[in-house]
Design a protein around this motif. Structure first.
Motif, PDB file in Angstrom:
ATOM      1  N   LEU A 145       0.864  -1.306   0.286  1.00 56.67           N
ATOM      2  CA  LEU A 145      -0.305   0.225  -0.021  1.00 56.67           C
ATOM      3  C   LEU A 145       0.759   0.847  -0.305  1.00 56.67           C
ATOM      4  O   LEU A 145       2.475   1.895   0.408  1.00 56.67           O
ATOM      5  CB  LEU A 145      -0.807  -0.248   1.423  1.00 56.67           C
ATOM      6  CG  LEU A 145      -1.851  -0.828   1.841  1.00 56.67           C
ATOM      7  CD1 LEU A 145      -3.068  -0.988   2.466  1.00 56.67           C
ATOM      8  CD2 LEU A 145      -2.948  -1.105  -0.186  1.00 56.67           C
ATOM      9  N   LEU A 146       0.630   2.225  -0.698  1.00 54.18           N
ATOM     10  CA  LEU A 146       0.657   3.921  -0.608  1.00 54.18           C
ATOM     11  C   LEU A 146       0.156   4.211  -1.086  1.00 54.18           C
ATOM     12  O   LEU A 146      -0.757   5.067  -1.697  1.00 54.18           O
ATOM     13  CB  LEU A 146       1.491   3.600  -2.178  1.00 54.18           C
ATOM     14  CG  LEU A 146       2.205   4.787  -2.981  1.00 54.18           C
ATOM     15  CD1 LEU A 146       4.011   4.944  -1.507  1.00 54.18           C
ATOM     16  CD2 LEU A 146       2.953   5.119  -3.765  1.00 54.18           C
ATOM     17  N   TYR A 147       0.556   5.697   0.077  1.00 53.86           N
ATOM     18  CA  TYR A 147      -0.789   6.555   0.428  1.00 53.86           C
ATOM     19  C   TYR A 147       0.149   7.539   0.012  1.00 53.86           C
ATOM     20  O   TYR A 147       1.982   8.136   0.188  1.00 53.86           O
ATOM     21  CB  TYR A 147      -0.845   6.573   1.824  1.00 53.86           C
ATOM     22  CG  TYR A 147      -1.851   7.655   2.547  1.00 53.86           C
ATOM     23  CD1 TYR A 147      -3.340   7.372   1.973  1.00 53.86           C
ATOM     24  CD2 TYR A 147      -1.690   9.196   2.277  1.00 53.86           C
ATOM     25  CE1 TYR A 147      -3.737   8.130   2.372  1.00 53.86           C
ATOM     26  CE2 TYR A 147      -2.612  10.504   2.353  1.00 53.86           C
ATOM     27  CZ  TYR A 147      -4.172   9.717   2.421  1.00 53.86           C
ATOM     28  OH  TYR A 147      -4.767  10.472   2.287  1.00 53.86           O
ATOM     29  N   PRO A 203      11.313  -6.771  -1.476  1.00 58.07           N
ATOM     30  CA  PRO A 203      11.562  -7.351  -2.379  1.00 58.07           C
ATOM     31  C   PRO A 203      10.492  -7.980  -2.615  1.00 58.07           C
ATOM     32  O   PRO A 203      10.341  -8.974  -4.025  1.00 58.07           O
ATOM     33  CB  PRO A 203      12.937  -8.262  -2.132  1.00 58.07           C
ATOM     34  CG  PRO A 203      12.722  -7.931  -0.782  1.00 58.07           C
ATOM     35  CD  PRO A 203      11.668  -6.986   0.262  1.00 58.07           C
ATOM     36  N   GLU A 204       9.530  -8.966  -1.633  1.00 57.79           N
ATOM     37  CA  GLU A 204       8.565 -10.098  -2.340  1.00 57.79           C
ATOM     38  C   GLU A 204       6.973  -8.880  -2.249  1.00 57.79           C
ATOM     39  O   GLU A 204       6.007 -10.086  -3.499  1.00 57.79           O
ATOM     40  CB  GLU A 204       7.609 -10.552  -0.761  1.00 57.79           C
ATOM     41  CG  GLU A 204       6.798  -9.767   0.038  1.00 57.79           C
ATOM     42  CD  GLU A 204       7.604  -8.764   0.925  1.00 57.79           C
ATOM     43  OE1 GLU A 204       7.488  -8.172   1.809  1.00 57.79           O
ATOM     44  OE2 GLU A 204       9.266  -8.851   1.145  1.00 57.79           O
ATOM     45  N   ILE A 205       7.006  -7.662  -3.196  1.00 57.38           N
ATOM     46  CA  ILE A 205       6.300  -7.485  -3.819  1.00 57.38           C
ATOM     47  C   ILE A 205       6.916  -6.604  -4.989  1.00 57.38           C
ATOM     48  O   ILE A 205       7.280  -5.983  -5.349  1.00 57.38           O
ATOM     49  CB  ILE A 205       5.458  -6.241  -2.499  1.00 57.38           C
ATOM     50  CG1 ILE A 205       4.964  -6.767  -1.765  1.00 57.38           C
ATOM     51  CG2 ILE A 205       4.562  -4.835  -3.721  1.00 57.38           C
ATOM     52  CD1 ILE A 205       4.766  -5.585  -0.013  1.00 57.38           C
ATOM     53  N   ASN A 206       5.983  -6.757  -5.827  1.00 52.59           N
ATOM     54  CA  ASN A 206       6.131  -6.929  -7.089  1.00 52.59           C
ATOM     55  C   ASN A 206       5.403  -5.751  -8.093  1.00 52.59           C
ATOM     56  O   ASN A 206       5.073  -5.371  -8.995  1.00 52.59           O
ATOM     57  CB  ASN A 206       5.956  -7.605  -8.125  1.00 52.59           C
ATOM     58  CG  ASN A 206       5.044  -8.794  -7.939  1.00 52.59           C
ATOM     59  OD1 ASN A 206       4.002  -8.418  -7.684  1.00 52.59           O
ATOM     60  ND2 ASN A 206       5.530 -10.201  -8.837  1.00 52.59           N
ATOM     61  N   ARG A 207       3.949  -5.416  -7.660  1.00 49.34           N
ATOM     62  CA  ARG A 207       3.257  -4.386  -7.658  1.00 49.34           C
ATOM     63  C   ARG A 207       2.263  -3.273  -6.219  1.00 49.34           C
ATOM     64  O   ARG A 207       2.048  -4.616  -5.600  1.00 49.34           O
ATOM     65  CB  ARG A 207       2.356  -5.053  -8.616  1.00 49.34           C
ATOM     66  CG  ARG A 207       1.021  -4.188  -8.653  1.00 49.34           C
ATOM     67  CD  ARG A 207       0.083  -4.744  -9.900  1.00 49.34           C
ATOM     68  NE  ARG A 207      -0.274  -4.108 -10.944  1.00 49.34           N
ATOM     69  CZ  ARG A 207      -0.111  -2.373 -11.724  1.00 49.34           C
ATOM     70  NH1 ARG A 207       0.640  -2.396 -11.694  1.00 49.34           N
ATOM     71  NH2 ARG A 207      -0.903  -1.760 -12.055  1.00 49.34           N
ATOM     72  N   PHE A 208       2.417  -2.181  -6.064  1.00 44.94           N
ATOM     73  CA  PHE A 208       1.959  -1.822  -4.812  1.00 44.94           C
ATOM     74  C   PHE A 208       0.659  -1.089  -5.354  1.00 44.94           C
ATOM     75  O   PHE A 208       0.123  -0.899  -6.965  1.00 44.94           O
ATOM     76  CB  PHE A 208       3.036  -0.916  -4.812  1.00 44.94           C
ATOM     77  CG  PHE A 208       3.170   0.730  -5.984  1.00 44.94           C
ATOM     78  CD1 PHE A 208       2.428   1.697  -6.066  1.00 44.94           C
ATOM     79  CD2 PHE A 208       4.241   0.410  -6.577  1.00 44.94           C
ATOM     80  CE1 PHE A 208       2.697   2.462  -7.292  1.00 44.94           C
ATOM     81  CE2 PHE A 208       5.037   1.249  -7.854  1.00 44.94           C
ATOM     82  CZ  PHE A 208       4.173   2.324  -7.757  1.00 44.94           C
ATOM     83  N   GLN A 209      -0.329  -1.056  -4.554  1.00 44.23           N
ATOM     84  CA  GLN A 209      -1.536  -0.142  -4.954  1.00 44.23           C
ATOM     85  C   GLN A 209      -1.502   1.324  -4.138  1.00 44.23           C
ATOM     86  O   GLN A 209      -1.458   1.094  -2.735  1.00 44.23           O
ATOM     87  CB  GLN A 209      -2.503  -0.916  -3.730  1.00 44.23           C
ATOM     88  CG  GLN A 209      -3.556  -0.281  -4.359  1.00 44.23           C
ATOM     89  CD  GLN A 209      -5.401  -1.598  -4.226  1.00 44.23           C
ATOM     90  OE1 GLN A 209      -4.919  -2.288  -3.396  1.00 44.23           O
ATOM     91  NE2 GLN A 209      -6.176  -0.810  -4.021  1.00 44.23           N
TER      92      GLN A 209
END
Length: 160
Positions: free
Chosen positions: A25-27, A118-124
């Protein structure tokens, strides 16, 4: 040896775009006050970020133990425009940052996520500028905001 620094109200003011990273998650937000005061509000039970985590996050994960905060002071904006335009243009720049990151995630994935998550390849992106995006500002100011947003992201990628 100790360092002591005091702040007065002027020291707490500025034009800022900030980022709250937590897992996928990105705010993204903006403020006219020093960023830590805004971040604190986001983490209250009724705070915007807390609500977004409940809405978009995985209820099995602890998003608050994995938070990274980043703030960018828009010093050029304050030099380039009169005070009455600062808030509106800060909002326009924030909106432009949202747009840029919506177009392409790859640079932020490479600079931030590969290093910290590193386990995340797409953020929201869970923040929303639909209510705060300025309406009816001149095209030249939108061009300024778009260019500033690109500059911010380039600097953020380099900083991270």
């Amino acid at each position: 040896m100790m360092k002591i620094k005091g702040f007065n109200n002027y020291d707490l003011e500025g034009c800022f775009v900030y980022f709250i990273f937590s897992r996928e998650l990105l705010y993204i937000g903006e403020t006219q006050k020093i960023t830590f005061s805004r971040w604190i509000q986001h983490f209250y039970k009724s705070g915007t970020f807390t609500k977004k985590v409940k809405l978009f996050g995985d209820s099995n994960l602890d998003y608050f133990s994995r938070v990274n905060l980043l703030s960018v002071e828009l010093t050029d904006l304050r030099l380039d425009f009169p005070e009455m335009r600062w808030k509106t243009l800060t909002q326009a720049i924030e909106h432009s940052v949202h747009i840029e990151l919506s177009k392409s995630q790859s640079d932020l994935i490479k600079s931030y996520y590969d290093k910290y998550e590193p386990e995340i390849n797409r953020f929201q992106i869970v923040s929303d500028t639909s209510k705060t995006c300025p309406r009816g500002i001149p095209t030249s100011e939108w061009e300024y905001a778009n260019n500033y947003a690109k500059k911010i992201l380039k600097e953020v990628y380099h900083y991270i």
